[in-house]
Design an enzyme around this catalytic site. Structure first.
Site, PDB file in Angstrom:
ATOM      1  CG  HIS A  92      -0.768  -9.158   5.462  1.00 42.72           C
ATOM      2  ND1 HIS A  92      -0.660  -9.675   6.729  1.00 42.72           N
ATOM      3  CD2 HIS A  92       0.366  -9.523   4.800  1.00 42.72           C
ATOM      4  CE1 HIS A  92       0.499 -10.320   6.841  1.00 42.72           C
ATOM      5  NE2 HIS A  92       1.125 -10.244   5.683  1.00 42.72           N
TER       6      HIS A  92
ATOM      7  CB  THR B  65     -18.072 -55.543  31.264  1.00 47.63           C
ATOM      8  OG1 THR B  65     -18.628 -54.421  31.943  1.00 47.63           O
ATOM      9  CG2 THR B  65     -17.092 -55.051  30.214  1.00 47.63           C
TER      10      THR B  65
ATOM     11  NE  ARG C 239     -18.059 -47.662  31.951  1.00 45.13           N
ATOM     12  CZ  ARG C 239     -18.569 -46.731  31.156  1.00 45.13           C
ATOM     13  NH1 ARG C 239     -17.896 -45.618  30.922  1.00 45.13           N
ATOM     14  NH2 ARG C 239     -19.733 -46.899  30.577  1.00 45.13           N
TER      15      ARG C 239
ATOM     16  CD  GLN D  25     -16.604 -51.505  33.629  1.00 42.76           C
ATOM     17  OE1 GLN D  25     -17.481 -50.663  33.526  1.00 42.76           O
ATOM     18  NE2 GLN D  25     -16.460 -52.267  34.699  1.00 42.76           N
TER      19      GLN D  25
ATOM     20  CB  SER E 213     -32.220  -9.017   0.918  1.00 46.61           C
ATOM     21  OG  SER E 213     -32.714  -7.996   1.763  1.00 46.61           O
ATOM     22  CB  SER E 214     -37.002  -9.789   3.823  1.00 47.30           C
ATOM     23  OG  SER E 214     -36.342  -8.917   4.727  1.00 47.30           O
TER      24      SER E 214
ATOM     25  NE  ARG F  24     -33.423 -23.549   7.943  1.00 48.07           N
ATOM     26  CZ  ARG F  24     -34.376 -22.703   7.541  1.00 48.07           C
ATOM     27  NH1 ARG F  24     -35.532 -22.675   8.166  1.00 48.07           N
ATOM     28  NH2 ARG F  24     -34.174 -21.889   6.521  1.00 48.07           N
TER      29      ARG F  24
ATOM     30  CB  THR G 166     -24.186 -38.673  28.635  1.00 42.25           C
ATOM     31  OG1 THR G 166     -25.215 -37.820  28.165  1.00 42.25           O
ATOM     32  CG2 THR G 166     -23.059 -37.834  29.218  1.00 42.25           C
ATOM     33  CB  VAL G 167     -19.537 -37.530  25.888  1.00 39.64           C
ATOM     34  CG1 VAL G 167     -18.721 -36.916  24.754  1.00 39.64           C
ATOM     35  CG2 VAL G 167     -19.551 -36.589  27.083  1.00 39.64           C
ATOM     36  CG  LEU G 168     -18.830 -42.334  23.534  1.00 38.50           C
ATOM     37  CD1 LEU G 168     -18.559 -43.677  24.189  1.00 38.50           C
ATOM     38  CD2 LEU G 168     -18.057 -42.221  22.223  1.00 38.50           C
TER      39      LEU G 168
END
Length: 462
Positions: A170, A121, A335, A247, A295-296, A15, A341-343
């Site tokens: 508030h 490496t 290491r 590493q 709004s529909s 999308r 996988t996160v990167l």
């Protein structure tokens, strides 16, 4: 079922694909491959210039061919690397083999082929590539998006600097401000957050398997490999050398960057919620577009969808950024592979960030100040003048000023007439001061709001 924008699992590739397109070439797997090629090429060329008898400086023609691989890197090239990876089952080695495959027509490069990825490496290539990717995304996409928002907010602040507005603390009526001052508050917060993002230094390492140049010294024990790595990282790649690593480069700087981005996102979430509330109060109207439906079932609706979508997308971004900033600096011993996988998802986090910025920008473009609603709200809140009256009473030593105003106003609807009648009882206050208080209106009680809102924001840099 084919892979199209309609079947994409992530809305970033479905999308919202067009809205995050500027990040696609920078933070996708294609972008990672592109940067890996760049790093391998620059390391290879630098080795040829290091003065080793076994690897003479490359000719200009060979350098041009190598750098052309980077400059003209295409999706076809990326796909070719993926084909090699099917055999190697190792993404960085696939890049090395692809580069070497381009040497076949040039004997000079064929002879030097084993200096591609020499003493490296995989993480020497990956960490520098990630740093280049994030640096480019920050400079080319994220900072311009934030600068655009800061500029828009600042311009709106100055345009509406004098427009009085009832403040809400508030959720209750409070000392008046101006529309411009409230916008200036956001602009300044976002500008500071933006500068913290720009200030984070991208660190990188090129020091081998456990950060000690072991393999490098095995080949040339008398060579200053740390100085050489610094030259490659800083002069050729434009990053900053981190001399102490395992590493992997420990990713502290990435965590710092992601935390800084999350702070900017939080400012925008805060503003999106406030804008939503001001629209609900009628302080802002929203420009309508021909054919657009709110709004529909309720034809009258003009919903604040841009700010709502921005809040949702920025929340998603911050959830990812928080996980990354907490996880990436953690590695078992020298290491583990959990960071890899996160990167690969940093483009997702920055994609939702960009979507959020885009939503806020669209929402701001639709806002129109409703002067009548603002004026009516102020005129119905004469109780807010209890603050200046009791403050003037304090100046002139009147007894129990706070308590007397509290008794008069707390929890009650107060009119102009009631306020003036109270002022007339203040015999302790000089007549001229009583006259000044009676001339005061909620709309005029805005302090330095207009002056503060008209100030130009400091020029952004970096």
């Amino acid at each position: 079922m084919g892979h199209t924008s309609l079947t994409a699992l992530s809305p970033l590739d479905g999308r919202y694909a067009a809205r995050v397109a500027p990040l696609r070439a920078l933070l996708s797997e294609y972008g990672l491959m592109h940067r890996r090629v760049q790093v391998e090429v620059e390391w290879f060329i630098a080795l040829s210039d290091a003065g080793f008898d076994e690897f003479k400086p490359l000719s200009e023609a060979s350098r041009g061919l190598l750098r052309g691989l980077v400059q003209r890197f295409s999706e076809t090239d990326a796909q070719a690397i993926k084909e090699i990876e099917k055999t190697t089952n190792h993404d960085v080695k696939a890049v090395e083999y692809w580069i070497k495959s381009k040497f076949e027509s040039r004997p000079e490069l064929l002879r030097a082929g084993e200096f591609v990825h020499f003493a490296c490496t995989s993480e020497d290539i990956n960490n520098t590539s990630h740093a280049l990717m994030l640096s480019a995304a920050r400079q080319e996409v994220l900072l311009p998006a934030l600068d655009g928002l800061v500029g828009t907010l600042g311009a709106m602040a100055r345009a509406h600097a004098a427009q009085p507005m009832l403040a809400r603390t508030h959720g209750q009526t409070a000392s008046p401000t101006t529309v411009g001052k409230e916008l200036a508050n956001v602009a300044m917060r976002l500008a500071r957050a933006r500068d913290r993002i720009a200030a984070v230094q991208p660190l990188a390492k090129m020091n081998g398997a456990v950060g000690n140049y072991n393999a490098h010294l095995a080949a040339w024990p008398d060579f200053d490999w740390e100085a050489f790595a610094r030259r490659v990282v800083e002069e050729r790649l434009g990053l900053v050398l981190n001399p102490y690593t395992i590493q992997i480069e420990p990713h502290d700087w990435i965590a710092e960057l992601f935390d800084a981005i999350a702070r900017a996102n939080t400012v925008l979430i805060d503003w999106s919620r406030d804008a939503w509330g001001y629209i609900s109060l009628g302080y802002f109207r929203q420009k309508t577009r021909e054919g657009e439906i709110g709004s529909s079932t309720m034809p009258h609706k003009v919903n604040p969808i841009d700010f709502e979508n921005a809040e949702g997308n920025l929340g998603l971004a911050n959830a990812l950024l928080a996980h990354m900033s907490q996880k990436l600096p953690l590695s078992r011993w020298q290491r583990d592979l959990t960071d890899s996988t996160v990167l690969r998802n940093m483009g997702v986090a920055l994609g939702y960030t960009l979507l959020g910025c885009d939503g806020v920008a669209k929402g701001l473009a639709k806002l129109e100040v409703n002067e009548q609603a603002l004026a009516a709200d102020l005129d119905a809140a004469w109780e807010v003048l209890a603050e200046p009256i009791q403050t003037v009473m304090r100046r002139y030593g009147a007894a129990n000023p706070y308590e007397r105003l509290k008794e008069l106003t707390r929890g009650r609807a107060i009119t102009r007439e009631a306020i003036h009648a109270f002022i007339d009882t203040l015999s302790e206050v000089p007549a001229a001061e009583r006259a000044r208080l009676k001339a005061l209106t909620p709309a005029a009680y805005t302090g330095l709001a207009e002056t503060l809102a008209r100030r130009e924001l400091p020029r952004r840099g970096g």
